[in-house]
Design a protein around this motif. Structure first.
Motif: not given
Length: 100
Positions: A2-7, A88-97
């Motif tokens: 649950n991410s306030l940033y993504l919400d 935003a999702f990729l940034k929140e999860y520190n993904s390299e995709k």
């Protein structure tokens, strides 16, 4: 997760601040082509409502947690809101995709 940033990002791409709802982007009462019933500056960045963006988030979360190879792309882009949310999702999860 649950991410306030993504919400917040869901509300941003739906232009919640001007429309006052997360589902107005799919409400035909607001969009009557060729003339829009709301000011152009208030148009959301996506036609996806809050629930649809939540589904996209869950799909991306599953792909991330299962470490499935590949990148993300939005095809049939209107104003790029889903791509903004994906970034935003990729940034929140520190993904390299990559996204597009």
């Amino acid at each position: 997760m649950n991410s306030l940033y993504l919400d917040l990002m869901k509300k941003v791409v739906n232009n919640y601040i001007y429309l006052g709802t997360n589902s107005a982007s799919c409400d035909k009462r607001y969009y009557s082509y060729p003339s829009w019933l709301i000011p152009r500056t208030c148009l959301p960045h996506t036609l996806c409502n809050d629930q649809q963006l939540s589904v996209l988030e869950k799909i991306m979360e599953y792909i991330h947690l299962e470490k499935i190879d590949g990148d993300f792309i939005e095809v049939g882009v209107w104003r790029g809101g889903a791509s903004i949310f994906m970034k935003a999702f990729l940034k929140e999860y520190n993904s390299e995709k990559n996204y597009g």
